[in-house]
Design a protein around this motif. Sequence first.
Motif, PDB file in Angstrom:
ATOM      1  N   ASP A   1     -31.418  -5.527  -5.915  1.00 44.33           N
ATOM      2  CA  ASP A   1     -29.645  -5.790  -5.945  1.00 44.33           C
ATOM      3  C   ASP A   1     -29.943  -4.171  -5.607  1.00 44.33           C
TER       4      ASP A   1
ATOM      5  N   ASP B   1     -20.966  -6.117  -7.765  1.00 45.09           N
ATOM      6  CA  ASP B   1     -22.556  -5.355  -7.044  1.00 45.09           C
ATOM      7  C   ASP B   1     -23.189  -6.557  -6.194  1.00 45.09           C
TER       8      ASP B   1
ATOM      9  N   ALA C   1     -25.513  -7.509  -3.220  1.00 45.57           N
ATOM     10  CA  ALA C   1     -27.515  -7.405  -3.393  1.00 45.57           C
ATOM     11  C   ALA C   1     -28.059  -8.646  -2.504  1.00 45.57           C
TER      12      ALA C   1
ATOM     13  N   THR D   1     -26.794  -2.704  -5.647  1.00 45.73           N
ATOM     14  CA  THR D   1     -25.325  -1.627  -6.092  1.00 45.73           C
ATOM     15  C   THR D   1     -25.333  -0.117  -6.246  1.00 45.73           C
TER      16      THR D   1
END
Length: 354
Positions: free
Chosen positions: A132, A147, A149, A134
Motif C-alpha cells: 500500500d 488508496d 497500491a 497511499t
Amino acid sequence: MTEHTLTRRDAIRGAAAATAAVAGGIPMTQRVAATASGEPELTLNGTIPSGTSIDATVDEYDSSSASTPINSQTTTATNAGTLIFDGLEGSGDYYYEITLGVTGDGSSTPELETPLVFEVPPPGPDDFEFVDYTTKQDWSEKPEKADIAWDEYRLRKYQPKLAMDAKTRERFDGLYGYVATSPERETDVLCYWSKVEPVESLPVGEDELGSSIGDHDPIYVFVNSETGEIERIVYSAYNLEAAEINPTADELTQERASKPTHATFTVVKGWHHYRHTPEATGHFTDLKSWPEDRPTWLDNNFSMDATVVENPWQLASEPDWRDNDSWFSLTDIWLDLGQTLGWYGSKNIDELRE
C-alpha cells in the motif's frame, strides 16, 4: 505396461485451452478452474477393469523451453474418478506434460471418456505481493479517501495481453502497474503504463526512421468493486489520446482466473500507442510496480497530467493523459495537424474520444 503421453508443454490457458492427440491419440482439455481439493486435478471418466491400474504422471515446467521439471508427481487410479496432485505448485502460467501408464495382465484395457480434463486452480491473493503506497509517498491529486497500491494479484488477473513486432519487443521493458480504489467509487481502476526505450522522434515513418514520441502509454481497466466485472477499458490510442471499449466476454481471454479477464491490444510499431485487437495473439509482458519506480519516472520527465494518474476516475470525462495547464495547447494543435497530415502514426489508430 503401456504408456500414453497425452500432451507436451501445453500451458493451462482458458476454458478449453489444449486438446492433445499425440502418442496414443488421447485428447485432453486443460483449464484454469476452481477444484474441490484446491489442488491440480485430473479427471478420468469411464471404466478401469479389475486388476488394471492407471499411473498418471504430471511433470510441471516453469517455461515451455525448460528441460527439467520443477515438480513431478505420479498418482495411481484403480477406479474412474478424480486424481489429486498435491505435490505440484499448480500455476496457470506453468506448462505440463502428462503421461498415462496402464498396468494389467493384458486381458482387458481401460475405456476412458474423452477428452480427459486436467484442471489447475487459479492462484490466490496470498501468493503475490501487496504494497500500500497511499501513505508511503506524496500525492498531490489523489482523492482524500482513495488508496493507491501495488496489488500484484489483481494486476495479473486483469493484465492486458500485448502483440508487438520484434523490434518493439526488444525495446519494451514491460508494464508498470498500480491499483486505485475508493469507498466513494463504484469501480476500482487497474492502471498499466508501458515503458519503452525511447528513440529519436520524426513525424513520419516507423522504427527505421526513429519515429517514437514518448515512451509511456497507459491502459486503464475499470472493474466493478463488488462483482469484479470489467466495465470499461480506456487506453492510449494516439499520443496519449484516449479511446474506450466495453469488451464482451468473447473479446477477452481466460488465463489467470475462472472467467475471461484479459483484453488484447497491439502495440503500434514505431509509435507505441495501442489498438484493440481481440483477434490477435497477444502475450503477457513483464509486470512491475509503478509506485516503486515512480520517483525515478518523475525525475526523468514523466510529465503526464497528475490528476488522471493519481485520480484515474477522471478518465471518465478527460480526453487524454497530457498535462494541459491552459486553454491554449500547442501540443493539441500539433497533434490535430498530425492527424490531418497522417503524422505520428495517425493512420493506424482506433476511434478516439471526442
